[in-house]
Structures are given as C-alpha cells and as structure tokens.
Scaffold this motif. Structure first.
Motif, PDB file in Angstrom:
ATOM      1  N   UNK A  56      -7.430   9.465  -5.535  1.00  0.00           N
ATOM      2  CA  UNK A  56      -7.315   8.896  -4.372  1.00  0.00           C
ATOM      3  C   UNK A  56      -6.666   7.453  -3.791  1.00  0.00           C
ATOM      4  N   UNK A  57      -6.527   7.638  -3.157  1.00  0.00           N
ATOM      5  CA  UNK A  57      -5.369   6.278  -2.255  1.00  0.00           C
ATOM      6  C   UNK A  57      -6.179   4.781  -3.418  1.00  0.00           C
ATOM      7  N   UNK A  58      -7.358   4.362  -3.399  1.00  0.00           N
ATOM      8  CA  UNK A  58      -7.398   3.626  -4.285  1.00  0.00           C
ATOM      9  C   UNK A  58      -7.860   3.761  -5.499  1.00  0.00           C
ATOM     10  N   UNK A  59      -8.177   4.159  -6.060  1.00  0.00           N
ATOM     11  CA  UNK A  59      -7.840   4.448  -8.001  1.00  0.00           C
ATOM     12  C   UNK A  59      -6.206   4.009  -7.706  1.00  0.00           C
ATOM     13  N   UNK A  60      -5.295   5.384  -6.844  1.00  0.00           N
ATOM     14  CA  UNK A  60      -3.891   4.951  -7.587  1.00  0.00           C
ATOM     15  C   UNK A  60      -3.599   3.612  -6.723  1.00  0.00           C
ATOM     16  N   UNK A  90      -4.336   9.315   3.687  1.00  0.00           N
ATOM     17  CA  UNK A  90      -4.162   9.117   5.124  1.00  0.00           C
ATOM     18  C   UNK A  90      -3.008   7.962   5.516  1.00  0.00           C
ATOM     19  N   UNK A  91      -2.453   6.883   4.452  1.00  0.00           N
ATOM     20  CA  UNK A  91      -1.597   6.637   5.072  1.00  0.00           C
ATOM     21  C   UNK A  91      -0.406   5.701   3.936  1.00  0.00           C
ATOM     22  N   UNK A  92      -0.865   6.209   3.139  1.00  0.00           N
ATOM     23  CA  UNK A  92       1.156   6.447   1.839  1.00  0.00           C
ATOM     24  C   UNK A  92       1.296   7.499   2.982  1.00  0.00           C
ATOM     25  N   UNK A  93       3.035   7.348   2.211  1.00  0.00           N
ATOM     26  CA  UNK A  93       4.025   8.113   3.329  1.00  0.00           C
ATOM     27  C   UNK A  93       4.596   8.556   0.968  1.00  0.00           C
ATOM     28  N   UNK A 102       7.619   9.658  -9.114  1.00  0.00           N
ATOM     29  CA  UNK A 102       6.535   9.226  -8.162  1.00  0.00           C
ATOM     30  C   UNK A 102       5.167  10.536  -7.595  1.00  0.00           C
ATOM     31  N   UNK A 103       4.567   9.907  -7.126  1.00  0.00           N
ATOM     32  CA  UNK A 103       3.454  11.129  -6.986  1.00  0.00           C
ATOM     33  C   UNK A 103       3.274  11.479  -5.970  1.00  0.00           C
ATOM     34  N   UNK A 104       2.955  13.231  -5.682  1.00  0.00           N
ATOM     35  CA  UNK A 104       2.846  13.658  -4.263  1.00  0.00           C
ATOM     36  C   UNK A 104       2.150  13.302  -3.312  1.00  0.00           C
TER      37      UNK A 104
END
Length: 188
Positions: A56-60, A90-93, A102-104
């Motif tokens: 998830x975005x936070x763990x990332x 929903x926010x990272x590009x 890089x991660x997808x």
C-alpha cells in the motif's frame, strides 16, 4: 494459478500496528540461504516462493528509503529488493525503489491482483498494508494469511481484522526465537 499471500507481523493480542503506526514489537535479523536456523530457513523458503511484492502507499513510503540501501539485511534484503513491486495508490504516479527497477503503481489493486494471478509466475506477497489487505479481503483476492506472532502484547493499536473472517488452518510452527508462524487459507 498464483496466490496472493498476506504476511503480517502481529502481537499475541492481535495488534498489527501500534497506535502510532509503528512495529516496535518486530525484531529484525539479517540472514541467508546458508542458515540452518528453522525460523530463518522458513523465511527464506517463503521469499523464494514469491516473485512480486504488493504494498500500500503508506507501507511503500515507510520502506522505500530503507530497503534499497539495507546492506545489513544480507541475502534476505537482496531477495526482497529484487522482487517485482506493485504499489496501490490513488496519489502516486511513480514509485522509485533506489537504483532497483521502480514499482508499478496501480489505482485499482483488486483488478491488478486478479490480472497478476492469471499470469505465470510465483505467488504474490502483500507486505503489511493493513488498509489494502482489508480491501483485497473484501474483494476476495486474498488466498492465504501468514501471521508472524511475536511473544508480546500491546493492548491498543490496529488489529489485524476489523470484521469476521473464516479461516482454514494450514500450519502452526513455534520457533526458538519465540515467534509463532500461523498460516491460514481464507475460506470463500
């Protein structure tokens, strides 16, 4: 077909994150394929069974600066860094991971997981990411849960489950370091 396996560190009282979001109850130790310790062997066997890490975005955000430079984590760190990564946000590009590819980034994690499960390869590993885990459980995409139960309690914090789940036991192993591995299949 590939499976989505969720791995979560938890306390004996079912806390997966402390009130501040931390995981001070987790003891990290570097190890390698050469170890004969049953806990380390189990963890290395697991990481060898997956080829994609889902975050998830936070763990990332919490891990992206540490792991690409974690030379102190030995062979485990190398293997973790070399996994393909998918970040649900929903926010990272984009989602850089040091000098490693890089991660997808996906905006629709359930659809992405469903598509990845249809492709050839090893299993998928959802690491941490409690909010993402909950949404993927609701979508029916989680196949297995690996709980690494630490011999401590916190009393307060975020629990692993916020709702009812029916589980089928697969494995229960107590290691000399006090950690108990509990593996469950998710009943559908």
């Amino acid at each position: 077909m590939r499976k989505l396996i969720v791995q979560q560190w938890v306390t004996a009282d079912n806390i997966a994150a402390e009130e501040d979001g931390g995981l001070s109850f987790v003891a990290v130790e570097p190890f390698s394929d050469q170890s004969t310790d049953p806990y380390q062997t189990s963890m290395m066997t697991f990481i060898d069974s997956v080829d994609t890490m889902v975050l998830g975005a936070t763990t990332y955000a919490q891990t992206k600066d540490y792991w690409p430079n974690a030379t102190d984590q030995g062979e485990w760190g190398e293997k973790l860094n070399n996994l393909a990564k998918v970040v649900a946000s929903s926010k990272l590009d984009d989602a850089p991971w040091g000098d490693i590819p890089a991660a997808t980034v996906t905006r629709d994690a359930a659809t992405t997981i469903k598509e990845l499960k249809q492709q050839s390869g090893k299993d998928l590993w959802l690491w941490g990411s409690l909010t993402l885990m909950q949404s993927l459980l609701e979508a029916g995409e989680v196949d297995e849960l690996r709980l690494l139960v630490c011999p401590t309690s916190r009393g307060q914090g975020t629990r692993i489950f916020q709702d009812t789940q029916d589980l089928t036991p697969i494995e229960a192993t107590l290691f000399d370091n006090g950690i108990t591995l509990l593996r469950y299949a998710i009943k559908r």
